[in-house]
Design a protein around this motif. Structure first.
Motif, PDB file in Angstrom:
ATOM      1  N   PHE A 110       0.837  -1.194   0.000  1.00 18.56           N
ATOM      2  CA  PHE A 110       0.000   0.000   0.000  1.00 18.56           C
ATOM      3  C   PHE A 110       0.872   1.244   0.000  1.00 18.56           C
ATOM      4  O   PHE A 110       2.034   1.203   0.411  1.00 18.56           O
ATOM      5  CB  PHE A 110      -0.958   0.019   1.197  1.00 18.56           C
ATOM      6  N   GLU A 111       0.296   2.333  -0.486  1.00 19.09           N
ATOM      7  CA  GLU A 111       0.970   3.625  -0.468  1.00 19.09           C
ATOM      8  C   GLU A 111       0.422   4.426   0.703  1.00 19.09           C
ATOM      9  O   GLU A 111      -0.779   4.696   0.779  1.00 19.09           O
ATOM     10  CB  GLU A 111       0.732   4.356  -1.790  1.00 19.09           C
ATOM     11  N   ASP A 112       1.314   4.778   1.612  1.00 17.38           N
ATOM     12  CA  ASP A 112       0.959   5.513   2.824  1.00 17.38           C
ATOM     13  C   ASP A 112       0.814   6.997   2.495  1.00 17.38           C
ATOM     14  O   ASP A 112       1.701   7.592   1.880  1.00 17.38           O
ATOM     15  CB  ASP A 112       2.061   5.292   3.862  1.00 17.38           C
ATOM     16  N   LEU A 113      -0.299   7.576   2.908  1.00 15.32           N
ATOM     17  CA  LEU A 113      -0.574   8.985   2.621  1.00 15.32           C
ATOM     18  C   LEU A 113      -0.402   9.871   3.865  1.00 15.32           C
ATOM     19  O   LEU A 113      -1.129  10.842   4.053  1.00 15.32           O
ATOM     20  CB  LEU A 113      -1.975   9.136   2.025  1.00 15.32           C
ATOM     21  N   ILE A 114       0.563   9.526   4.688  1.00 18.60           N
ATOM     22  CA  ILE A 114       1.062  10.312   5.821  1.00 18.60           C
ATOM     23  C   ILE A 114       0.105  10.375   7.005  1.00 18.60           C
ATOM     24  O   ILE A 114       0.473  10.080   8.129  1.00 18.60           O
ATOM     25  CB  ILE A 114       1.498  11.736   5.396  1.00 18.60           C
ATOM     26  N   ILE A 115      -1.139  10.748   6.794  1.00 21.14           N
ATOM     27  CA  ILE A 115      -2.088  10.960   7.896  1.00 21.14           C
ATOM     28  C   ILE A 115      -2.496   9.619   8.521  1.00 21.14           C
ATOM     29  O   ILE A 115      -2.823   8.665   7.818  1.00 21.14           O
ATOM     30  CB  ILE A 115      -3.348  11.710   7.409  1.00 21.14           C
ATOM     31  N   ASP A 116      -2.476   9.582   9.852  1.00 19.73           N
ATOM     32  CA  ASP A 116      -2.840   8.392  10.610  1.00 19.73           C
ATOM     33  C   ASP A 116      -3.777   8.785  11.744  1.00 19.73           C
ATOM     34  O   ASP A 116      -3.850   9.960  12.120  1.00 19.73           O
ATOM     35  CB  ASP A 116      -1.589   7.736  11.224  1.00 19.73           C
ATOM     36  N   ILE A 117      -4.459   7.792  12.292  1.00 19.16           N
ATOM     37  CA  ILE A 117      -5.294   8.005  13.474  1.00 19.16           C
ATOM     38  C   ILE A 117      -4.886   6.983  14.529  1.00 19.16           C
ATOM     39  O   ILE A 117      -4.928   5.782  14.279  1.00 19.16           O
ATOM     40  CB  ILE A 117      -6.800   7.848  13.175  1.00 19.16           C
ATOM     41  N   MET A 118      -4.468   7.474  15.691  1.00 13.57           N
ATOM     42  CA  MET A 118      -4.140   6.630  16.833  1.00 13.57           C
ATOM     43  C   MET A 118      -5.384   6.536  17.709  1.00 13.57           C
ATOM     44  O   MET A 118      -6.004   7.550  18.009  1.00 13.57           O
ATOM     45  CB  MET A 118      -2.994   7.262  17.631  1.00 13.57           C
ATOM     46  N   VAL A 119      -5.746   5.301  18.103  1.00 14.60           N
ATOM     47  CA  VAL A 119      -6.934   5.096  18.918  1.00 14.60           C
ATOM     48  C   VAL A 119      -6.515   4.430  20.233  1.00 14.60           C
ATOM     49  O   VAL A 119      -5.929   3.348  20.225  1.00 14.60           O
ATOM     50  CB  VAL A 119      -7.986   4.219  18.203  1.00 14.60           C
ATOM     51  N   LEU A 120      -6.827   5.077  21.336  1.00 18.59           N
ATOM     52  CA  LEU A 120      -6.526   4.523  22.655  1.00 18.59           C
ATOM     53  C   LEU A 120      -7.537   3.435  23.009  1.00 18.59           C
ATOM     54  O   LEU A 120      -8.627   3.380  22.420  1.00 18.59           O
ATOM     55  CB  LEU A 120      -6.555   5.633  23.697  1.00 18.59           C
ATOM     56  N   PRO A 121      -7.225   2.588  23.982  1.00 18.75           N
ATOM     57  CA  PRO A 121      -8.160   1.522  24.363  1.00 18.75           C
ATOM     58  C   PRO A 121      -9.545   2.024  24.784  1.00 18.75           C
ATOM     59  O   PRO A 121     -10.536   1.329  24.588  1.00 18.75           O
ATOM     60  CB  PRO A 121      -7.461   0.826  25.533  1.00 18.75           C
ATOM     61  N   ASN A 122      -9.624   3.251  25.299  1.00 17.15           N
ATOM     62  CA  ASN A 122     -10.924   3.799  25.720  1.00 17.15           C
ATOM     63  C   ASN A 122     -11.725   4.380  24.555  1.00 17.15           C
ATOM     64  O   ASN A 122     -12.828   4.879  24.750  1.00 17.15           O
ATOM     65  CB  ASN A 122     -10.739   4.843  26.819  1.00 17.15           C
ATOM     66  N   GLY A 123     -11.170   4.344  23.336  1.00 21.91           N
ATOM     67  CA  GLY A 123     -11.876   4.844  22.160  1.00 21.91           C
ATOM     68  C   GLY A 123     -11.509   6.261  21.757  1.00 21.91           C
ATOM     69  O   GLY A 123     -11.863   6.706  20.665  1.00 21.91           O
ATOM     70  N   ASP A 124     -10.807   7.001  22.620  1.00 24.31           N
ATOM     71  CA  ASP A 124     -10.354   8.337  22.225  1.00 24.31           C
ATOM     72  C   ASP A 124      -9.388   8.201  21.061  1.00 24.31           C
ATOM     73  O   ASP A 124      -8.549   7.288  21.036  1.00 24.31           O
ATOM     74  CB  ASP A 124      -9.643   9.037  23.382  1.00 24.31           C
ATOM     75  N   TYR A 125      -9.495   9.109  20.089  1.00 22.11           N
ATOM     76  CA  TYR A 125      -8.611   9.011  18.940  1.00 22.11           C
ATOM     77  C   TYR A 125      -7.996  10.360  18.611  1.00 22.11           C
ATOM     78  O   TYR A 125      -8.538  11.418  18.974  1.00 22.11           O
ATOM     79  CB  TYR A 125      -9.326   8.419  17.720  1.00 22.11           C
ATOM     80  N   PHE A 126      -6.864  10.306  17.917  1.00 20.00           N
ATOM     81  CA  PHE A 126      -6.088  11.493  17.613  1.00 20.00           C
ATOM     82  C   PHE A 126      -5.548  11.382  16.195  1.00 20.00           C
ATOM     83  O   PHE A 126      -5.023  10.338  15.808  1.00 20.00           O
ATOM     84  CB  PHE A 126      -4.918  11.626  18.600  1.00 20.00           C
ATOM     85  N   ILE A 127      -5.663  12.465  15.446  1.00 19.77           N
ATOM     86  CA  ILE A 127      -5.126  12.514  14.089  1.00 19.77           C
ATOM     87  C   ILE A 127      -3.649  12.873  14.193  1.00 19.77           C
ATOM     88  O   ILE A 127      -3.280  13.830  14.882  1.00 19.77           O
ATOM     89  CB  ILE A 127      -5.897  13.542  13.238  1.00 19.77           C
ATOM     90  N   LEU A 128      -2.821  12.092  13.522  1.00 24.30           N
ATOM     91  CA  LEU A 128      -1.377  12.255  13.604  1.00 24.30           C
ATOM     92  C   LEU A 128      -0.776  12.712  12.274  1.00 24.30           C
ATOM     93  O   LEU A 128      -1.324  12.438  11.213  1.00 24.30           O
ATOM     94  CB  LEU A 128      -0.716  10.925  13.984  1.00 24.30           C
ATOM     95  N   ASP A 129       0.339  13.385  12.375  1.00 22.57           N
ATOM     96  CA  ASP A 129       1.261  13.673  11.271  1.00 22.57           C
ATOM     97  C   ASP A 129       0.795  14.742  10.285  1.00 22.57           C
ATOM     98  O   ASP A 129       1.379  14.874   9.216  1.00 22.57           O
ATOM     99  CB  ASP A 129       1.631  12.385  10.517  1.00 22.57           C
TER     100      ASP A 129
END
Length: 183
Positions: A110-129
């Motif tokens: 796959f071709e990575d398009l830089i943006i990622d989402i990290m999801v904590l075990p409690n469901g909170d998520y954060f957009i990265l990069d």
């Protein structure tokens, strides 16, 4: 919701996961293919080195000896890594925004398009990069990444809960232990 009987995980074979970064560098990992069909595959990968991701004041550490259950879809602009520790406890998840996912019996690329989402075990998520983008998010890849991100965020809770449930029901920790302990 359709309930499926729990199939026995059979050793398939080793495959290569090939991530083509936006700068064209390539990162490869040897994985074990757990499932493949016309539209998706699921791979198992033992984490050989601990790593930590940070978003705002939140940390997600994936320790050495834990493992990844990685989902790749031909028709979706993302892939998903679900992490468990060596006791089977859910540690968190991670979405990559991607394009051109290619799946065969021996390779997932796959071709990575830089943006990622990290999801904590409690469901909170954060957009990265986002700071790594060569142009504003709404313009990057002609708006494709922004559109994929918005679509993913709209369905993230349902998609993640369904996929985590699948990993717990189909890819039981006890069945993965031989690979975790012998790789």
């Amino acid at each position: 919701m359709v309930h499926l009987s729990t199939p026995t995980i059979q050793y398939r074979h080793k495959v290569i996961e090939r991530k083509i970064r936006y700068d064209s560098t390539v990162v490869e990992h040897k994985c074990i293919q757990l499932k493949i069909d016309n539209q998706k595959t699921v791979l198992f990968h033992k984490v050989l080195n601990s790593f930590t991701m940070i978003a705002d004041q939140n940390k997600l550490t994936i320790p050495k000896g834990s493992y990844t259950l990685a989902y790749y879809w031909k028709d979706r602009p993302f892939n998903l890594y679900i992490w468990r520790d060596n006791n089977g406890k859910h540690l968190g998840a991670y979405f990559n925004i991607v394009k051109n996912t290619y799946i065969t019996d021996n390779l997932v690329s796959f071709e990575d398009l830089i943006i990622d989402i990290m999801v904590l075990p409690n469901g909170d998520y954060f957009i990265l990069d986002e700071e790594e983008l060569p142009e504003p998010l709404d313009q990057f890849e002609n708006g494709f990444v922004q559109q994929a991100l918005n679509s993913l965020i709209d369905s993230i809770d349902i998609l993640l809960s369904q996929t985590i449930s699948e990993t717990e029901n189909i890819f039981k920790h006890e069945k993965l232990l031989p690979w975790l302990n012998n790789r």
